[in-house]
Design a protein around this motif. Structure first.
Motif, PDB file in Angstrom:
ATOM      1  N   ALA A   1       0.833  -1.211   0.000  1.00  0.00           N
ATOM      2  CA  ALA A   1       0.000   0.000   0.000  1.00  0.00           C
ATOM      3  C   ALA A   1       0.863   1.255   0.000  1.00  0.00           C
ATOM      4  N   ILE A   2       1.996   1.206   0.708  1.00  0.00           N
ATOM      5  CA  ILE A   2       2.917   2.346   0.706  1.00  0.00           C
ATOM      6  C   ILE A   2       3.429   2.601  -0.708  1.00  0.00           C
ATOM      7  N   GLN A   3       3.828   1.527  -1.367  1.00  0.00           N
ATOM      8  CA  GLN A   3       4.325   1.671  -2.735  1.00  0.00           C
ATOM      9  C   GLN A   3       3.228   2.172  -3.671  1.00  0.00           C
ATOM     10  N   ALA A   4       2.019   1.647  -3.496  1.00  0.00           N
ATOM     11  CA  ALA A   4       0.908   2.037  -4.369  1.00  0.00           C
ATOM     12  C   ALA A   4       0.518   3.500  -4.177  1.00  0.00           C
ATOM     13  N   SER A   5       0.768   4.047  -2.991  1.00  0.00           N
ATOM     14  CA  SER A   5       0.365   5.431  -2.716  1.00  0.00           C
ATOM     15  C   SER A   5       1.120   6.442  -3.559  1.00  0.00           C
ATOM     16  N   GLY A   6       2.384   6.099  -3.916  1.00  0.00           N
ATOM     17  CA  GLY A   6       3.209   7.021  -4.673  1.00  0.00           C
ATOM     18  C   GLY A   6       3.694   8.211  -3.873  1.00  0.00           C
ATOM     19  N   LEU A   7       3.422   8.233  -2.568  1.00  0.00           N
ATOM     20  CA  LEU A   7       3.826   9.367  -1.739  1.00  0.00           C
ATOM     21  C   LEU A   7       5.310   9.271  -1.376  1.00  0.00           C
ATOM     22  N   PRO A   8       5.987  10.400  -1.256  1.00  0.00           N
ATOM     23  CA  PRO A   8       7.371  10.383  -0.773  1.00  0.00           C
ATOM     24  C   PRO A   8       7.421   9.801   0.637  1.00  0.00           C
ATOM     25  N   ARG A   9       8.513   9.124   0.947  1.00  0.00           N
ATOM     26  CA  ARG A   9       8.645   8.464   2.251  1.00  0.00           C
ATOM     27  C   ARG A   9       8.411   9.430   3.407  1.00  0.00           C
ATOM     28  N   HIS A  10       8.894  10.657   3.289  1.00  0.00           N
ATOM     29  CA  HIS A  10       8.816  11.578   4.427  1.00  0.00           C
ATOM     30  C   HIS A  10       7.387  12.029   4.711  1.00  0.00           C
ATOM     31  N   GLU A  11       6.460  11.779   3.787  1.00  0.00           N
ATOM     32  CA  GLU A  11       5.069  12.173   4.020  1.00  0.00           C
ATOM     33  C   GLU A  11       4.282  11.111   4.779  1.00  0.00           C
ATOM     34  N   LEU A  12       4.861   9.957   4.998  1.00  0.00           N
ATOM     35  CA  LEU A  12       4.178   8.883   5.718  1.00  0.00           C
ATOM     36  C   LEU A  12       4.902   8.564   7.021  1.00  0.00           C
ATOM     37  N   TRP A  13       4.130   8.315   8.043  1.00  0.00           N
ATOM     38  CA  TRP A  13       4.666   7.859   9.328  1.00  0.00           C
ATOM     39  C   TRP A  13       4.241   6.404   9.500  1.00  0.00           C
ATOM     40  N   ILE A  14       5.217   5.531   9.693  1.00  0.00           N
ATOM     41  CA  ILE A  14       4.925   4.101   9.822  1.00  0.00           C
ATOM     42  C   ILE A  14       5.293   3.625  11.225  1.00  0.00           C
ATOM     43  N   THR A  15       4.306   3.066  11.889  1.00  0.00           N
ATOM     44  CA  THR A  15       4.494   2.445  13.204  1.00  0.00           C
ATOM     45  C   THR A  15       4.342   0.936  13.048  1.00  0.00           C
ATOM     46  N   THR A  16       5.292   0.182  13.592  1.00  0.00           N
ATOM     47  CA  THR A  16       5.105  -1.266  13.690  1.00  0.00           C
ATOM     48  C   THR A  16       5.651  -1.731  15.033  1.00  0.00           C
ATOM     49  N   LYS A  17       5.505  -3.026  15.299  1.00  0.00           N
ATOM     50  CA  LYS A  17       5.748  -3.503  16.661  1.00  0.00           C
ATOM     51  C   LYS A  17       6.533  -4.817  16.668  1.00  0.00           C
ATOM     52  N   TRP A  18       7.416  -4.917  17.645  1.00  0.00           N
ATOM     53  CA  TRP A  18       8.111  -6.173  17.937  1.00  0.00           C
ATOM     54  C   TRP A  18       7.159  -7.005  18.800  1.00  0.00           C
ATOM     55  N   SER A  19       6.684  -8.118  18.243  1.00  0.00           N
ATOM     56  CA  SER A  19       5.676  -8.934  18.926  1.00  0.00           C
ATOM     57  C   SER A  19       6.200 -10.277  19.422  1.00  0.00           C
ATOM     58  N   ASP A  20       7.179 -10.843  18.728  1.00  0.00           N
ATOM     59  CA  ASP A  20       7.643 -12.212  18.997  1.00  0.00           C
ATOM     60  C   ASP A  20       8.860 -12.179  19.909  1.00  0.00           C
ATOM     61  N   GLY A  21       8.640 -12.474  21.191  1.00  0.00           N
ATOM     62  CA  GLY A  21       9.732 -12.440  22.153  1.00  0.00           C
ATOM     63  C   GLY A  21      10.760 -13.532  21.952  1.00  0.00           C
ATOM     64  N   ASN A  22      10.467 -14.517  21.096  1.00  0.00           N
ATOM     65  CA  ASN A  22      11.446 -15.566  20.805  1.00  0.00           C
ATOM     66  C   ASN A  22      12.485 -15.109  19.789  1.00  0.00           C
ATOM     67  N   LYS A  23      12.249 -13.961  19.184  1.00  0.00           N
ATOM     68  CA  LYS A  23      13.208 -13.353  18.263  1.00  0.00           C
ATOM     69  C   LYS A  23      13.642 -12.014  18.821  1.00  0.00           C
ATOM     70  N   SER A  24      14.871 -11.626  18.557  1.00  0.00           N
ATOM     71  CA  SER A  24      15.378 -10.368  19.097  1.00  0.00           C
ATOM     72  C   SER A  24      14.691  -9.190  18.414  1.00  0.00           C
ATOM     73  N   PRO A  25      14.695  -8.033  19.077  1.00  0.00           N
ATOM     74  CA  PRO A  25      14.152  -6.845  18.423  1.00  0.00           C
ATOM     75  C   PRO A  25      14.827  -6.544  17.090  1.00  0.00           C
ATOM     76  N   GLU A  26      16.146  -6.729  17.020  1.00  0.00           N
ATOM     77  CA  GLU A  26      16.829  -6.396  15.765  1.00  0.00           C
ATOM     78  C   GLU A  26      16.456  -7.371  14.655  1.00  0.00           C
ATOM     79  N   GLU A  27      16.434  -8.664  14.960  1.00  0.00           N
ATOM     80  CA  GLU A  27      16.047  -9.640  13.942  1.00  0.00           C
ATOM     81  C   GLU A  27      14.632  -9.343  13.452  1.00  0.00           C
ATOM     82  N   SER A  28      13.723  -9.081  14.378  1.00  0.00           N
ATOM     83  CA  SER A  28      12.332  -8.798  14.016  1.00  0.00           C
ATOM     84  C   SER A  28      12.231  -7.504  13.224  1.00  0.00           C
ATOM     85  N   CYS A  29      12.968  -6.492  13.652  1.00  0.00           N
ATOM     86  CA  CYS A  29      12.921  -5.192  12.984  1.00  0.00           C
ATOM     87  C   CYS A  29      13.411  -5.293  11.547  1.00  0.00           C
ATOM     88  N   ARG A  30      14.497  -6.021  11.338  1.00  0.00           N
ATOM     89  CA  ARG A  30      15.036  -6.143   9.974  1.00  0.00           C
ATOM     90  C   ARG A  30      14.066  -6.887   9.055  1.00  0.00           C
TER      91      ARG A  30
END
Length: 272
Positions: free
Chosen positions: A63-92
């Protein structure tokens, strides 16, 4: 007045209303999810919320790609949910699915995600911010005790704590809100409109209907405006295009102080 932005402690400007994506399990789920998010963006949403747990970050990325908006015009929030994986592994993995170089706000999804290691988990979240993978880090559904525990050990304070927030829970939430205000943690509010579909015998619904009539607004718009008056970052969701547009139009509904207090009292079942 349109929806405004709130300035976080590091100077980031976060849009005050967000569109929350949700898992779609029916046939044709991917198309429906992408279409739903695309319409939200077209309706004016510039803050999109997702999570590792939802399993739909790739849909959000499409949906981000389909919007055609520049990256700086969108704010994206996501969450680390799986405690069996590290925050960095999940984030990447999240970055790859979203098709992004950085995440605006990365959140610990639940207290139990930390698996009891709150200091260590938060330290690893801080590492993500220091590496530039994320711009801000925060919490979700953290109560007073665990929020204080994070604050005791942090180098970077949580920018946001997303919590259940509506008039019926306001009184019980006040100690946590006071702690968050003291430490500059922004209030992220989810399920603001829950009282409208929750079986309730309180005085809230009649009060909302009366106030809505005077403002020529809907009851859900009044609740969103009430949360706005509390300086909340509001996380909404809908599959209805009409309701999405109504949420955006709620930015034009500004309650006076007495109506805000009336909703506060009605949420506590204080009849007026």
């Amino acid at each position: 007045m349109p929806w405004r932005s709130i300035t976080l402690p590091n100077g980031s400007s976060i849009p005050q209303i967000a569109f929350g994506s949700a898992p779609r399990r029916s046939e044709g789920a991917q198309v429906k999810s992408v279409d739903n998010l695309t319409h939200a963006i077209r309706s004016g949403f510039r803050h999109i919320d997702t999570a590792q747990q939802y399993g739909n970050e790739d849909f959000v990325g499409a949906a981000i790609q389909a919007s055609g908006l520049p990256r700086h015009e969108l704010w994206i929030t996501t969450k680390w949910s799986d405690g069996n994986k590290s925050p960095e592994e999940s984030c990447r993995v999240s970055l790859s699915k979203l098709g992004l170089d950085y995440i605006d706000l990365y959140i610990v999804h639940h207290e139990w995600t930390c698996q009891g290691d709150f200091a260590g988990s938060w330290r690893r979240m801080e590492d993500l911010a220091e590496k530039g993978l994320v711009r801000n880090i925060g919490l979700s559904a953290f109560g007073l005790e665990k929020t204080r525990e994070i604050l005791q050990h942090c180098r970077i304070k949580p920018a946001v704590n997303m919590i259940l927030f509506h008039p019926n829970v306001l009184k019980d939430t006040l100690p946590l809100l006071a702690c968050m205000k003291q430490h500059g943690i922004a209030l992220g509010a989810y399920s603001v409109c829950k009282p409208l579909w929750q079986d309730s015998q309180s005085s809230l619904l009649p009060a909302l209907e009366d106030i809505a009539g005077r403002y020529q607004a809907t009851a859900d718009q009044i609740l969103l405006s009430w949360a706005r008056a509390k300086d909340a970052i509001i996380f909404t969701s809908s599959t209805s295009n009409e309701r999405m547009q109504g949420y955006m139009q709620a930015g034009d509904v500004i309650l006076d102080d007495e109506d805000v207090r009336r909703i506060d009292r009605a949420g506590q079942n204080i009849r007026i």
